[in-house]
Scaffold this motif. Structure first.
Motif, PDB file in Angstrom:
ATOM      1  N   GLU B 134     -34.243  49.638  41.962  1.00  0.00           N
ATOM      2  CA  GLU B 134     -35.234  49.153  42.913  1.00  0.00           C
ATOM      3  C   GLU B 134     -35.260  47.627  42.944  1.00  0.00           C
ATOM      4  O   GLU B 134     -35.277  47.008  43.992  1.00  0.00           O
ATOM      5  CB  GLU B 134     -36.617  49.690  42.519  1.00  0.00           C
ATOM      6  N   ASP B 164     -35.303  65.244  42.770  1.00  0.00           N
ATOM      7  CA  ASP B 164     -36.636  65.844  42.858  1.00  0.00           C
ATOM      8  C   ASP B 164     -36.632  67.316  42.422  1.00  0.00           C
ATOM      9  O   ASP B 164     -37.649  67.822  41.955  1.00  0.00           O
ATOM     10  CB  ASP B 164     -37.251  65.645  44.252  1.00  0.00           C
ATOM     11  N   LEU B 175     -39.507  59.431  39.925  1.00  0.00           N
ATOM     12  CA  LEU B 175     -39.474  58.492  41.043  1.00  0.00           C
ATOM     13  C   LEU B 175     -40.810  58.512  41.760  1.00  0.00           C
ATOM     14  O   LEU B 175     -41.113  59.440  42.499  1.00  0.00           O
ATOM     15  CB  LEU B 175     -38.336  58.860  41.999  1.00  0.00           C
ATOM     16  N   ASP B 176     -41.578  57.463  41.541  1.00  0.00           N
ATOM     17  CA  ASP B 176     -42.868  57.316  42.198  1.00  0.00           C
ATOM     18  C   ASP B 176     -42.643  56.511  43.475  1.00  0.00           C
ATOM     19  O   ASP B 176     -42.322  55.319  43.420  1.00  0.00           O
ATOM     20  CB  ASP B 176     -43.824  56.612  41.238  1.00  0.00           C
ATOM     21  N   ALA B 177     -42.811  57.156  44.626  1.00  0.00           N
ATOM     22  CA  ALA B 177     -42.505  56.525  45.916  1.00  0.00           C
ATOM     23  C   ALA B 177     -43.290  55.228  46.136  1.00  0.00           C
ATOM     24  O   ALA B 177     -42.808  54.311  46.783  1.00  0.00           O
ATOM     25  CB  ALA B 177     -42.755  57.498  47.056  1.00  0.00           C
ATOM     26  N   ASP B 178     -44.497  55.166  45.577  1.00  0.00           N
ATOM     27  CA  ASP B 178     -45.319  53.961  45.776  1.00  0.00           C
ATOM     28  C   ASP B 178     -44.772  52.764  45.009  1.00  0.00           C
ATOM     29  O   ASP B 178     -44.789  51.648  45.512  1.00  0.00           O
ATOM     30  CB  ASP B 178     -46.770  54.217  45.350  1.00  0.00           C
ATOM     31  N   PRO B 181     -40.596  51.614  46.525  1.00  0.00           N
ATOM     32  CA  PRO B 181     -40.498  51.811  47.974  1.00  0.00           C
ATOM     33  C   PRO B 181     -39.100  51.639  48.546  1.00  0.00           C
ATOM     34  O   PRO B 181     -38.721  52.358  49.482  1.00  0.00           O
ATOM     35  CB  PRO B 181     -41.444  50.746  48.544  1.00  0.00           C
ATOM     36  N   GLN B 184     -37.133  54.713  47.757  1.00  0.00           N
ATOM     37  CA  GLN B 184     -37.655  55.796  48.575  1.00  0.00           C
ATOM     38  C   GLN B 184     -37.103  55.698  50.003  1.00  0.00           C
ATOM     39  O   GLN B 184     -36.668  56.688  50.594  1.00  0.00           O
ATOM     40  CB  GLN B 184     -39.185  55.760  48.582  1.00  0.00           C
ATOM     41  N   ILE B 187     -33.504  56.746  50.064  1.00  0.00           N
ATOM     42  CA  ILE B 187     -33.370  58.197  50.013  1.00  0.00           C
ATOM     43  C   ILE B 187     -33.497  58.777  51.419  1.00  0.00           C
ATOM     44  O   ILE B 187     -32.696  59.611  51.851  1.00  0.00           O
ATOM     45  CB  ILE B 187     -34.419  58.832  49.070  1.00  0.00           C
ATOM     46  N   GLU B 188     -34.511  58.304  52.135  1.00  0.00           N
ATOM     47  CA  GLU B 188     -34.735  58.823  53.487  1.00  0.00           C
ATOM     48  C   GLU B 188     -33.572  58.480  54.419  1.00  0.00           C
ATOM     49  O   GLU B 188     -33.100  59.346  55.156  1.00  0.00           O
ATOM     50  CB  GLU B 188     -36.060  58.292  54.040  1.00  0.00           C
TER      51      GLU B 188
END
Lengths: 222, 226
Positions: B134, B164, B175-178, B181, B184, B187-188
């Protein structure tokens, strides 16, 4: 093309992989010795993720991880190639580079541990040697893994030519029994006698002293 | 170049998918052979005698093992849709992150296979890996490679689908999306790529498989304690 700086510690097998590559290709560089107990701002800036040596800095751009540095050197300075040009042969070489790099860690573990842990590391090291002796292509037929000239696989296995012996002497643990690995032994002899390698190996007794201290410090802290 | 390409793989393996993605992104035709990892085929043992693992790519009868070695091979033999940058320094950076992932991902296996203190330590290391990615690896880019998917993205593809499922099977949040970010968002973006989207394992099937394996590991771990 920009100047080349190399950060390292004198007795590191990983550093030597890079030194040998630079010397084999005739690339001038400046060696900047590092104190790993007191890491320099340059080191921390150049390898912030791992804070380890070796690091190559070329034209101001840092590259970390010895095997990745070798690939970079190979791409930037194609003379005296360290990898075959045929893509399949190259893939075979990369397979063995990965194998030697990953499995070679067991030899470090022999130095860094004692008792059961050390015995496990010794067995893993032995297994690595057995696999290489039996499966490595070209071994026994050609002078080096790379063929008639030293290549990336040879450099990655360079640990065997100096540091394995040091480890055996410091720990009193035998990893490579004489006579059991004729092909590997022949390779080690060829490798150590190569003029570039010969001229770029530290003194055995000096590495011995450094590794002995290193082991004592490590075991004392456990 | 046009000679037969065969992939020996396993449906649940993210390593196997790395090769599928590279082949599909470059539009390379290949035959897929599903390997039974409990009952390894003669072909697998012959083509990867040293590690006896999948994936193995067999091109014109010649085997290449180790997923990242396979990917470098594919990149060289089929240069269309390049997956590595041209510039050697950028290539070195791409390879650096790939190696980082390779070295550290052992912690994810460990946390899946252990319990208690050993698992807690592995969990911490695993979280550290994600934090470092990150903080340093994405640098405001859509993909690790830039604006298009590259080898580094493929190497980390397991984060976009297997992670996940692992979290659910083990009952741990990694993995905490907050707090992550960028990762995250990556990933999307990765999952939305048209090629990737069409080539992901079935989540329910994967979860069932992971649950089954996790139970086996717990049993083995706790019977050792007894």
């Amino acid at each position: 093309m920009g100047e080349v700086k190399l950060l390292g510690t004198r007795h590191s097998p990983y550093l030597h992989r890079v030194i040998w590559a630079l010397k084999l290709k005739g690339i001038p560089y400046e060696f900047i010795e590092q104190d790993l107990d007191n890491k320099s701002p340059l080191l921390l800036q150049s390898n912030p993720v791992h804070k380890k040596i070796p690091v190559l800095i070329h034209g101001g751009n840092p590259i970390a991880e010895s095997v990745i540095i070798l690939e970079y050197i190979e791409e930037k300075w194609p003379q005296n190639p360290l990898l075959p040009s045929d893509p399949y042969e190259k893939a075979v070489a990369r397979f063995w580079v990965k194998f030697a790099d990953e499995k070679g860690l067991s030899i470090s573990k022999v130095l860094q541990s004692s008792g059961e842990e050390q015995e496990k590391a010794r067995k893993e090291s032995l297994e690595m040697l057995e696999i290489i002796e039996e499966h490595a292509p070209g071994l026994g037929q050609k002078k080096f893994f790379g063929g008639d000239k030293i290549g990336m696989v040879d450099l990655t296995l360079g640990r065997l030519a100096h540091w394995m012996g040091v480890t055996e002497e410091v720990t009193g643990v035998k990893i490579m029994e004489a006579g059991k690995f004729p092909r590997l032994e022949a390779w080690m002899k060829n490798f150590k006698e190569d003029p570039v390698i010969k001229e770029n190996l530290p003194e055995f007794k000096d590495t011995l002293a450094v590794m002995k201290r290193h082991r004592e410090t490590l075991l004392a802290s456990k | 170049m046009d000679e037969e390409v065969k992939l020996l793989g396993a449906w649940a393996s993210s390593f196997s998918y790395r090769v599928v993605w590279a082949l599909k992104l470059k539009g390379i035709k290949y035959d897929y052979e599903e390997e039974d990892l409990v009952n390894k085929s003669e072909a697998l043992l012959r083509n990867n005698p040293i590690h006896k693992k999948i994936p193995v790519l067999v091109h014109a009868g010649k085997p290449v093992a180790e997923s990242m070695v396979i990917l470098e091979y594919i990149e060289e033999v089929w240069p269309q849709t390049p997956l590595l940058p041209q510039d050697p320094h950028q290539r070195a950076l791409a390879r650096f992150w790939i190696k980082f992932g390779e070295d550290k991902s052992a912690e994810f296996f460990k946390l899946f296979q252990t319990v208690g203190e050993e698992q807690e330590r592995a969990t911490e290391e695993a979280r550290e890996l994600l934090k470092i990615l990150e903080a340093r690896a994405l640098e405001g880019r859509k993909f690790f490679n830039g604006h298009k998917i590259g080898l580094t993205d493929i190497a980390f593809g397991w984060i976009a689908c297997w992670l996940d499922v692992l979290e659910e099977a083990v009952g741990v949040k990694l993995l905490d999306a907050d707090s992550l970010p960028k990762l995250q968002a990556w990933i999307e973006n990765f999952r939305e790529d048209p090629v990737i989207k069409e080539n992901l394992p079935n989540r329910d099937k994967l979860l069932a498989y992971y649950n089954y394996r996790r139970e086996m590991f717990i049993e083995a771990a706790t019977s050792r304690i007894d």
